[in-house]
Design a protein around this motif. Structure first.
Motif, short mmCIF file in Angstrom:
data_model
loop_
_atom_site.label_atom_id
_atom_site.label_comp_id
_atom_site.label_asym_id
_atom_site.label_seq_id
_atom_site.Cartn_x
_atom_site.Cartn_y
_atom_site.Cartn_z
N LYS A 171 22.59 13.70 20.37
CA LYS A 171 23.04 12.34 20.68
C LYS A 171 22.05 11.61 21.59
N GLY A 172 21.02 12.30 22.03
CA GLY A 172 20.07 11.69 22.94
C GLY A 172 20.48 11.78 24.39
N ASP A 173 21.50 12.57 24.69
CA ASP A 173 21.95 12.73 26.07
C ASP A 173 21.16 13.86 26.75
N ALA A 174 20.93 13.72 28.05
CA ALA A 174 20.20 14.74 28.80
C ALA A 174 21.12 15.91 29.13
N VAL A 175 20.73 17.11 28.72
CA VAL A 175 21.56 18.30 28.95
C VAL A 175 20.67 19.50 29.29
N PRO A 176 21.19 20.46 30.04
CA PRO A 176 20.54 21.76 30.11
C PRO A 176 20.87 22.51 28.84
N LEU A 177 19.91 23.25 28.31
CA LEU A 177 20.11 23.91 27.03
C LEU A 177 19.95 25.41 27.21
N ARG A 178 21.00 26.15 26.90
CA ARG A 178 20.94 27.61 27.02
C ARG A 178 20.45 28.22 25.71
N ILE A 179 19.35 28.95 25.79
CA ILE A 179 18.82 29.64 24.62
C ILE A 179 18.71 31.13 24.94
N THR A 180 18.37 31.91 23.96
CA THR A 180 18.31 33.36 24.18
C THR A 180 17.24 33.73 25.20
N LYS A 181 16.22 32.91 25.36
CA LYS A 181 15.15 33.19 26.31
C LYS A 181 15.38 32.57 27.68
N THR A 182 16.52 31.92 27.87
CA THR A 182 16.81 31.35 29.19
C THR A 182 16.79 32.44 30.25
N PHE A 183 16.07 32.19 31.33
CA PHE A 183 15.91 33.21 32.36
C PHE A 183 17.21 33.49 33.10
N HIS A 184 17.88 32.43 33.59
CA HIS A 184 19.10 32.63 34.39
C HIS A 184 19.96 31.37 34.29
N TRP A 185 20.96 31.42 33.41
CA TRP A 185 21.76 30.23 33.12
C TRP A 185 22.53 29.72 34.34
N PRO A 186 23.22 30.54 35.12
CA PRO A 186 23.90 29.99 36.31
C PRO A 186 22.95 29.27 37.26
N ARG A 187 21.74 29.79 37.43
CA ARG A 187 20.78 29.11 38.30
C ARG A 187 20.38 27.77 37.71
N GLN A 188 20.28 27.70 36.39
CA GLN A 188 19.93 26.42 35.77
C GLN A 188 21.02 25.39 36.01
N ILE A 189 22.27 25.80 35.89
CA ILE A 189 23.38 24.88 36.18
C ILE A 189 23.36 24.47 37.65
#
Length: 244
Positions: A171-189
């Motif tokens: 939709k063109g909205d800015a989001v954090p994106l979790r992928i299999t190579k994401t280092f640490h999802w809680p830290r990204q949030i």
């Protein structure tokens, strides 16, 4: 300036102004705004389709992540005064950093946890934040990778160059994106929350993402950036499963 290593460039497109509506018709590099101009390079396969940005300004030009090494980009950078700083937002955006640094004589800036990926290269590192000057600050936003960081430019209402920390969705909205190579999802949030606390609607108007720019449908920025971040449901995102 030494020539950059050449690669076939018959399909290379030149960089495009990110905010063309802000540039007066017929303006030149001598005009006031042209010395604070921002350009986006085409996605670079060396960085898995990453988008690099270039800020042209009197205080020294800043290249954000690595564009492709080809004659078109070399000529463009030279015509606009070269590069003073090369800032790498995360390890996936390193590309041909060593070759660019050697050819352009620029200083490389990267968060300290990932600088080891550039062995033998002189790198300026930082921990939490790095203030380049009154208009430019770099903020550590770990999660996508250990050293993931964003560059904030205070002109034009505030612009955040987000690398892959924040990217547009379909939709063109800015989001954090979790992928299999994401280092640490809680830290990204947590890093998204940090940005919300750091800025206001008056100080953060635009996000220039380092990936997924095709979802912006021809634009090179996300407007109303702070409002996009406030609309995110961070607890729900925390429960999100990685995309394959």
């Amino acid at each position: 300036m030494c020539p950059l290593p050449q690669q076939p460039s018959h399909t290379t497109k030149p960089p495009r102004a990110v905010f063309p509506q802000e540039i007066p018709s017929g303006s030149s590099l001598q005009s006031d705004f042209a010395q604070d101009s921002i350009f986006a390079f085409p996605p670079n396969r060396d960085t898995l389709g990453g988008t690099s940005y270039f800020i042209v300004r009197n205080e020294g030009n800043i290249l954000i992540d690595c564009p492709a090494l080809d004659q078109t980009n070399q000529d463009f950078l030279a015509a606009h005064g070269g590069v003073r700083w090369l800032f790498i937002t995360h390890r996936g955006a390193i590309g041909k950093t060593a070759e660019i640094q050697k050819a352009l004589g620029c200083e490389v800036l990267m968060q300290e946890q990932e600088a080891y990926l550039l062995p033998g290269l002189p790198v300026t590192t930082f921990s939490q934040e790095f203030t380049l000057d009154a208009a430019v600050k770099i903020i550590w936003t770990p999660g996508h990778s250990p050293g993931s960081s964003c560059l904030y430019y205070s002109k034009l209402g505030g612009i955040l160059f987000s690398g892959r920390h924040l990217v547009p969705n379909q939709k063109g909205d800015a989001v954090p994106l979790r992928i299999t190579k994401t280092f640490h999802w809680p830290r990204q949030i947590n890093s998204v929350q940090l940005l919300l606390e750091h800025f206001t609607p008056e100080t953060l108007r635009y996000i220039c993402p380092g990936a997924n720019t095709g979802f912006l449908r021809g634009k090179r920025f996300i407007d109303r950036a702070y409002q996009h971040l406030t609309s995110l449901d961070l607890p729900a995102l925390l429960r999100m499963q990685p995309l394959i």
